[in-house]
Design a protein around this motif. Structure first.
Motif, PDB file in Angstrom:
ATOM      1  N   TYR A 137     -10.427 -14.575  -3.776  1.00 14.24           N
ATOM      2  CA  TYR A 137     -11.581 -14.507  -2.862  1.00 14.24           C
ATOM      3  C   TYR A 137     -12.309 -13.207  -3.125  1.00 14.24           C
ATOM      4  CZ  TYR A 137      -8.369 -11.648   0.028  1.00 14.24           C
ATOM      5  OH  TYR A 137      -7.484 -10.699   0.476  1.00 14.24           O
ATOM      6  N   GLU A 138     -13.535 -13.158  -2.710  1.00 14.99           N
ATOM      7  CA  GLU A 138     -14.397 -11.993  -2.945  1.00 14.99           C
ATOM      8  C   GLU A 138     -13.747 -10.718  -2.382  1.00 14.99           C
ATOM      9  OE1 GLU A 138     -18.281 -12.332  -3.344  1.00 14.99           O
ATOM     10  OE2 GLU A 138     -18.283 -10.149  -3.635  1.00 14.99           O
ATOM     11  N   GLY A 139     -13.618  -9.723  -3.220  1.00 16.55           N
ATOM     12  CA  GLY A 139     -13.107  -8.422  -2.752  1.00 16.55           C
ATOM     13  C   GLY A 139     -11.610  -8.364  -2.544  1.00 16.55           C
ATOM     14  N   GLN A 140     -10.881  -9.368  -3.029  1.00 14.54           N
ATOM     15  CA  GLN A 140      -9.426  -9.424  -2.786  1.00 14.54           C
ATOM     16  C   GLN A 140      -8.713  -8.149  -3.249  1.00 14.54           C
ATOM     17  OE1 GLN A 140      -7.506 -12.690  -4.865  1.00 14.54           O
ATOM     18  NE2 GLN A 140      -5.851 -12.809  -3.355  1.00 14.54           N
ATOM     19  N   PHE A 141      -9.155  -7.586  -4.361  1.00 12.72           N
ATOM     20  CA  PHE A 141      -8.468  -6.421  -4.919  1.00 12.72           C
ATOM     21  C   PHE A 141      -9.263  -5.123  -4.764  1.00 12.72           C
ATOM     22  CE2 PHE A 141      -6.753 -10.110  -7.195  1.00 12.72           C
ATOM     23  CZ  PHE A 141      -5.404  -9.918  -6.962  1.00 12.72           C
ATOM     24  N   LYS A 142     -10.381  -5.221  -4.067  1.00 12.21           N
ATOM     25  CA  LYS A 142     -11.263  -4.055  -3.942  1.00 12.21           C
ATOM     26  C   LYS A 142     -10.559  -2.879  -3.252  1.00 12.21           C
ATOM     27  CE  LYS A 142     -16.053  -3.182  -2.758  1.00 12.21           C
ATOM     28  NZ  LYS A 142     -17.201  -3.677  -2.007  1.00 12.21           N
ATOM     29  N   GLY A 143      -9.823  -3.203  -2.193  1.00  8.04           N
ATOM     30  CA  GLY A 143      -9.135  -2.150  -1.426  1.00  8.04           C
ATOM     31  C   GLY A 143      -8.108  -1.423  -2.272  1.00  8.04           C
ATOM     32  N   ILE A 144      -7.273  -2.179  -2.987  1.00  6.10           N
ATOM     33  CA  ILE A 144      -6.237  -1.505  -3.784  1.00  6.10           C
ATOM     34  C   ILE A 144      -6.877  -0.744  -4.938  1.00  6.10           C
ATOM     35  CG2 ILE A 144      -4.445  -3.187  -3.138  1.00  6.10           C
ATOM     36  CD1 ILE A 144      -4.426  -4.223  -5.962  1.00  6.10           C
ATOM     37  N   TYR A 145      -7.941  -1.305  -5.481  1.00 11.41           N
ATOM     38  CA  TYR A 145      -8.628  -0.657  -6.594  1.00 11.41           C
ATOM     39  C   TYR A 145      -9.113   0.740  -6.185  1.00 11.41           C
ATOM     40  CZ  TYR A 145     -11.512  -0.436 -10.813  1.00 11.41           C
ATOM     41  OH  TYR A 145     -12.045  -0.076 -12.017  1.00 11.41           O
ATOM     42  N   LYS A 146      -9.722   0.808  -5.020  1.00  5.27           N
ATOM     43  CA  LYS A 146     -10.284   2.089  -4.561  1.00  5.27           C
ATOM     44  C   LYS A 146      -9.185   3.129  -4.318  1.00  5.27           C
ATOM     45  CE  LYS A 146     -14.515   2.227  -3.556  1.00  5.27           C
ATOM     46  NZ  LYS A 146     -15.496   2.842  -4.492  1.00  5.27           N
ATOM     47  N   VAL A 147      -8.081   2.676  -3.738  1.00  2.00           N
ATOM     48  CA  VAL A 147      -6.993   3.618  -3.435  1.00  2.00           C
ATOM     49  C   VAL A 147      -6.358   4.138  -4.727  1.00  2.00           C
ATOM     50  CG1 VAL A 147      -4.690   3.832  -2.382  1.00  2.00           C
ATOM     51  CG2 VAL A 147      -6.499   2.616  -1.171  1.00  2.00           C
ATOM     52  N   ILE A 148      -6.119   3.225  -5.659  1.00  2.00           N
ATOM     53  CA  ILE A 148      -5.484   3.643  -6.922  1.00  2.00           C
ATOM     54  C   ILE A 148      -6.449   4.503  -7.739  1.00  2.00           C
ATOM     55  CG2 ILE A 148      -4.355   2.871  -9.059  1.00  2.00           C
ATOM     56  CD1 ILE A 148      -2.779   2.328  -6.387  1.00  2.00           C
ATOM     57  N   ASP A 149      -7.718   4.192  -7.664  1.00  2.00           N
ATOM     58  CA  ASP A 149      -8.726   5.005  -8.358  1.00  2.00           C
ATOM     59  C   ASP A 149      -8.636   6.463  -7.888  1.00  2.00           C
ATOM     60  OD1 ASP A 149     -11.103   5.478  -9.957  1.00  2.00           O
ATOM     61  OD2 ASP A 149     -12.182   5.605  -8.056  1.00  2.00           O
ATOM     62  N   MET A 150      -8.517   6.625  -6.582  1.00  5.05           N
ATOM     63  CA  MET A 150      -8.427   7.980  -6.019  1.00  5.05           C
ATOM     64  C   MET A 150      -7.136   8.661  -6.451  1.00  5.05           C
ATOM     65  SD  MET A 150     -10.566   9.586  -4.284  1.00  5.05           S
ATOM     66  CE  MET A 150     -11.209  10.057  -2.705  1.00  5.05           C
ATOM     67  N   PHE A 151      -6.052   7.882  -6.480  1.00  2.63           N
ATOM     68  CA  PHE A 151      -4.765   8.455  -6.921  1.00  2.63           C
ATOM     69  C   PHE A 151      -4.861   8.918  -8.376  1.00  2.63           C
ATOM     70  CE2 PHE A 151      -0.731   7.751  -9.186  1.00  2.63           C
ATOM     71  CZ  PHE A 151       0.035   8.737  -8.582  1.00  2.63           C
ATOM     72  N   PHE A 152      -5.438   8.076  -9.216  1.00  2.60           N
ATOM     73  CA  PHE A 152      -5.564   8.471 -10.626  1.00  2.60           C
ATOM     74  C   PHE A 152      -6.473   9.702 -10.765  1.00  2.60           C
ATOM     75  CE2 PHE A 152      -4.442   3.976 -12.403  1.00  2.60           C
ATOM     76  CZ  PHE A 152      -3.102   4.294 -12.357  1.00  2.60           C
ATOM     77  N   LYS A 153      -7.505   9.751  -9.944  1.00  3.96           N
ATOM     78  CA  LYS A 153      -8.405  10.912 -10.026  1.00  3.96           C
ATOM     79  C   LYS A 153      -7.669  12.192  -9.631  1.00  3.96           C
ATOM     80  CE  LYS A 153     -12.983   8.931  -9.834  1.00  3.96           C
ATOM     81  NZ  LYS A 153     -13.465   7.737  -9.144  1.00  3.96           N
ATOM     82  N   VAL A 154      -6.926  12.130  -8.539  1.00  6.78           N
ATOM     83  CA  VAL A 154      -6.286  13.373  -8.066  1.00  6.78           C
ATOM     84  C   VAL A 154      -5.204  13.844  -9.042  1.00  6.78           C
ATOM     85  CG1 VAL A 154      -4.394  12.539  -6.573  1.00  6.78           C
ATOM     86  CG2 VAL A 154      -5.649  14.581  -5.932  1.00  6.78           C
TER      87      VAL A 154
END
Ligand SMILES: Cc1cc2nc3c(=O)[nH]c(=O)nc-3n(C[C@H](O)[C@H](O)[C@H](O)COP(=O)(O)O)c2cc1C
Length: 195
Positions: A137-154
């Motif tokens: 469904y639309e946006g199913q992985f959007k939430g996890i993507y954003k959190v992991i993106d931040m983890f990889f950035k930090v």
């Protein structure tokens, strides 16, 4: 030697997302690079949730002395970081989120306190493995993507890709040979690209 850190975010024993991580690790092992592999599961670790006290901004230290102390070093030393997580209410598992929130201490060390506890110039590759139980469904992985993106950035980790699989409640990953093969191939590729 290539150091690989695998973070199993699902609390479930027969987990879809953790199985994908296992397959990536299998691919990594089947290379000639002789990697040093460490697999951790935040579910089984002593990790207190961040209290937002900002002690780390002032002193550079977290108020908790728990398993995160070793993990900060693991993040720093890793060449490849793999993270698996289920989609829980459109986000990552609570156990994984608890670990990630504690990385505020890394952020503070970089931007507020005495000096970075992570080597910002070191090359690190990151890869995300996620499974969502519902049909796509639309946006199913959007939430996890954003959190992991931040983890990889930090952690100054370069996002190398993701394998995000829907409908795992109806068709478990263990029954999907093409997904398992893809995960295995990702492992081989990740190591080959790391030079
Ligand atoms: C608390 C909870 C919340 C969930 N929320 C979602 C959701 O928002 N979207 C979705 O697609 N699946 C959801 N699921 C289903 C899981 O994503 C699915 O079972 C997944 O394959 C579990 O991964 P694992 O086997 O690696 O633990 C949820 C499951 C649980 C237990």
């Amino acid at each position: 030697m290539i150091r690989v850190l695998g973070i199993k975010g699902s609390p479930r024993v027969k987990s879809n997302s953790n199985l994908m991580l296992d397959k990536v690790v299998e691919g990594i092992k089947d290379t000639s690079k002789e990697p040093d592999i460490k697999i951790i599961s935040p579910t089984k670790m002593d990790i207190s949730p961040c209290q937002g006290c900002y002690n780390c901004e002032e002193s550079g230290e977290c108020i908790f002395n728990d398993d995160m102390e070793e993990l900060y070093q693991d993040f720093d030393q890793a060449d490849i970081i793999l993270i698996s997580t289920p989609v829980f209410f459109n986000g990552v598992s609570a156990q994984l989120k608890t670990m990630i929130d504690r990385c505020q201490a890394i952020w503070s060390s970089k931007y507020r306190a005495k000096g970075s506890i992570i080597d910002r110039d070191k090359k690190r590759f990151g890869f995300l493995l996620g499974s969502g139980g519902a049909p796509a469904y639309e946006g199913q992985f959007k939430g996890i993507y954003k959190v992991i993106d931040m983890f990889f950035k930090v952690t100054n980790t370069e996002w190398r890709g993701e394998l995000l699989i829907s409908n795992s409640d109806e068709v478990p990953i263990k029954e999907r040979s093409h997904v398992l093969e893809e995960a295995y191939g990702i492992g081989k590729e990740l190591v080959c690209d790391f030079n």
